[in-house]
Structure formats: structure tokens, C-alpha cells
Design a protein around this motif. Structure first.
Motif, short mmCIF file in Angstrom:
data_model
loop_
_atom_site.label_atom_id
_atom_site.label_comp_id
_atom_site.label_asym_id
_atom_site.label_seq_id
_atom_site.Cartn_x
_atom_site.Cartn_y
_atom_site.Cartn_z
N LYS A 138 0.93 -1.09 -0.07
CA LYS A 138 0.11 -0.07 -0.01
C LYS A 138 0.77 1.03 -0.35
CE LYS A 138 -3.56 2.44 2.37
NZ LYS A 138 -5.11 2.22 3.74
N THR A 139 2.18 1.43 0.53
CA THR A 139 2.98 2.59 1.13
C THR A 139 3.46 2.24 -0.60
OG1 THR A 139 3.15 2.03 2.93
CG2 THR A 139 5.09 3.02 1.52
N ARG A 164 2.15 1.36 -3.32
CA ARG A 164 1.66 2.19 -4.71
C ARG A 164 0.86 3.96 -4.52
NH1 ARG A 164 -1.60 -2.70 -2.97
NH2 ARG A 164 -1.54 -3.88 -4.19
N HIS A 165 1.21 3.56 -2.68
CA HIS A 165 0.94 5.40 -2.45
C HIS A 165 2.10 6.22 -3.28
CE1 HIS A 165 -0.02 9.46 -0.66
NE2 HIS A 165 0.56 9.08 -0.33
N PHE A 166 3.28 5.38 -2.65
CA PHE A 166 4.46 6.70 -3.53
C PHE A 166 4.98 6.53 -5.33
CE2 PHE A 166 9.54 6.30 -3.97
CZ PHE A 166 10.15 6.97 -3.15
N CYS A 167 4.74 5.35 -5.89
CA CYS A 167 4.47 5.44 -7.20
C CYS A 167 3.59 6.14 -7.23
CB CYS A 167 5.08 4.49 -7.33
SG CYS A 167 6.03 2.85 -7.22
N ASN A 168 2.77 6.60 -6.50
CA ASN A 168 2.04 7.89 -7.25
C ASN A 168 1.60 8.96 -7.15
OD1 ASN A 168 0.05 5.76 -8.76
ND2 ASN A 168 -0.76 5.14 -7.65
N GLU A 169 2.69 9.24 -6.47
CA GLU A 169 2.82 10.56 -5.70
C GLU A 169 3.76 11.42 -7.06
OE1 GLU A 169 2.44 14.29 -4.25
OE2 GLU A 169 1.43 12.88 -3.25
N PRO A 170 3.61 12.39 -7.09
CA PRO A 170 4.83 13.21 -8.46
C PRO A 170 5.56 13.26 -7.28
CG PRO A 170 2.52 13.38 -8.91
CD PRO A 170 2.41 13.13 -7.31
N SER A 171 5.39 13.46 -6.44
CA SER A 171 6.52 14.88 -5.23
C SER A 171 8.01 13.57 -4.57
CB SER A 171 6.53 15.35 -4.63
OG SER A 171 5.88 14.89 -3.36
N SER A 172 7.63 12.57 -4.57
CA SER A 172 7.97 11.51 -4.34
C SER A 172 9.42 10.85 -5.27
CB SER A 172 7.17 9.73 -3.87
OG SER A 172 6.84 9.67 -5.07
N GLN A 173 10.49 10.29 -4.47
CA GLN A 173 11.56 10.22 -5.65
C GLN A 173 12.42 9.10 -4.19
OE1 GLN A 173 14.18 13.01 -7.21
NE2 GLN A 173 13.05 14.50 -5.79
N VAL A 174 13.17 8.51 -5.43
CA VAL A 174 14.22 7.29 -4.64
C VAL A 174 15.09 7.97 -5.62
CG1 VAL A 174 14.63 5.12 -5.12
CG2 VAL A 174 12.89 4.96 -4.47
#
Length: 245
Positions: free
Chosen positions: A83-84, A86-96
Motif C-alpha cells: 500500500k505504501t 502504491r502511494h509512493f509510486c503515484n505521488e509526483p513529489s516522491s523520489q528514490v
């Protein structure tokens, strides 16, 4: 009882594959040195040895038996972590970010408070030594960013086809697990047989890590060192996490 090896400048480590623990009362302690000498850290990892000590101690070098390892296909990605992701991948401001600011990730690992731990083993000497490995292409950081803020991550070491996990940190729920999930997915793609997790803990067990004998670990390590070279491949982004969805 045999005497623990005290290493000076230029002295070689005893090979733990052929050398029994010198002091059975301190299992896994292979050698001691006054400091981390140039080239010593790289030599240690290729023998399956790592440093673990505190300020005001000599450098203690370890090769525990058993050894905790994580095989990429055994990683346990829980429903909450999915779940985390999915949210992370769909959030434009998140990065690895891989190797974008190695020093920042190591400092964050060193300063993060941990349950049942007083202080940190990541001394200034450790930070300097691993930064040198990073400069040589053998140490890497994976940073998790939300809105350009560092919220979690890990750093690790790599030689040949082997990856050694070192330390993780989280400033928000599951942030370190995101970094680990990204690393494990990448390792699976590059035929990394196992990730060294060093010591056995309940947390690592919950993520799929298992203990193996030191002999099995060291034999697999030598095979991995001779198999391939993954240092040039360290470049991936957050989409790698979709492997777990």
C-alpha cells in the motif's frame, strides 16, 4: 584459547573460512586494529569481515556464525508495504535517489534514534572509511525523498556480484522499507544471489532474511565475487518498486 589477531598497518586479515574463532567467549570476533587503515575496509568485505565498534574502542572486526542473509526472492513485501509502495509510486513529489548524497544518508543513519540502542556504531571514522569506499564505487546510498525532503534510506557495500547491507533509517513510516524494497528488486534484476544482513534480528526475519552458517556464507561470497561486477549498474528510480505490486 588462541590470541585475537591485532592488526597493524599493512597486515592481512586471517581468513575466517580457514581460521576458527580465536576467542570462543566472543564468537565472531576475528581481529582488532587501532584504526581503519587505508585499503583495510575493502579487504575485509571481500573476506566476509566487517567492522562494528563504538567510540573509545579499538576497531573490532567481525565474521559471525551464523550469518544473516536475504535472498531477493525471499523478501516479504507485506500488504501494508505494498500500500505504501502504491502511494509512493503515484505521488509526483516522491523520489528514490541512488548515490545522490551518500554523506547525507550515512549521517542520517548515524543520528537516527533506535529502539533499545544507546548511541551509534557509525563513528566519524566509519563515516570517513565508507565515504572512501563510495568514492571508489564500492559503497552506495538509496534515499527516499518526499517533497525534496530526505525521509528514509540505507547505505550498502558492493564487490563483484555481492551486496552487503549496512544501515537503514526512517523519519516516517515504512520509509526505510521502501529503500530496502528498491534495493532488493534491483538485486533480483542483477542476479545478486544474496544480500548480507550481518546480524540476526527479529526485524530482518520479518522481512524474509534467514541465518546460514558462516562457511556457507563465505563459500557463496567467493562465488559471488568471481561472478560479475555490478558497480557500474547502480542507477534506478522509484519505478523499480512496481516489481512488488
Amino acid at each position: 584459547m588462541r590470541q585475537i589477531h591485532w592488526l597493524g598497518l599493512g597486515e592481512a586479515f586471517p581468513n575466517p573460512l580457514y581460521t576458527p574463532d580465536p576467542d570462543p567467549s566472543v564468537p565472531g570476533l576475528i581481529a582488532v586494529s587501532e584504526k581503519i587503515y587505508p585499503g583495510q575496509l575493502a579487504a575485509a568485505y571481500q573476506l566476509g569481515i566487517f567492522p562494528w565498534y563504538s567510540d573509545n574502542q579499538p576497531v573490532l572486526w567481525w565474521s559471525p556464525d551464523p550469518r544473516m542473509i536475504l535472498k531477493p526472492h525471499n523478501f516479504k513485501c507485506s500488504d501494508s508495504l505494498k500500500k505504501t509502495i502504491r502511494h509512493f509510486c503515484n505521488e509526483p513529489s516522491s523520489q528514490v535517489q541512488v548515490d545522490a548524497d551518500f554523506g547525507a544518508v550515512v549521517r542520517a543513519c548515524a543520528t537516527s534514534k533506535r529502539k533499545n540502542q544507546d548511541g551509534t556504531w557509525i563513528t566519524h571514522e566509519i563515516m570517513d572509511a565508507y565515504t572512501q569506499l563510495h568514492d571508489q564505487g564500492h559503497a552506495h546510498s538509496i534515499a527516499i525523498l518526499e517533497q525534496n525532503q530526505l525521509v528514509g534510506g540505507l547505505y550498502c557495500v558492493s564487490f563483484g556480484g555481492m551486496v552487503f547491507g549496512e544501515s537503514m533509517f526512517s523519519r516516517q513510516t515504512n520509509a526505510s522499507k521502501l529503500a530496502l524494497a528498491a534495493l532488493v528488486a534491483w538485486c533480483g534484476q542483477h542476479q545478486v544471489a544474496m544480500i548480507d544482513c550481518q546480524q540476526e534480528t527479529a526485524h530482518l526475519s520479518s522481512l524474509g532474511a534467514t541465518p546460514i552458517s558462516r562457511q556457507e556464507f563465505l563459500e557463496q561470497l567467493q562465488t559471488s565475487l568471481n561472478q560479475t561486477n555490478i558497480e557500474i549498474c547502480w542507477d534506478f528510480e522509484k519505478d523499480i518498486l512496481k516489481h512488488w505490486l
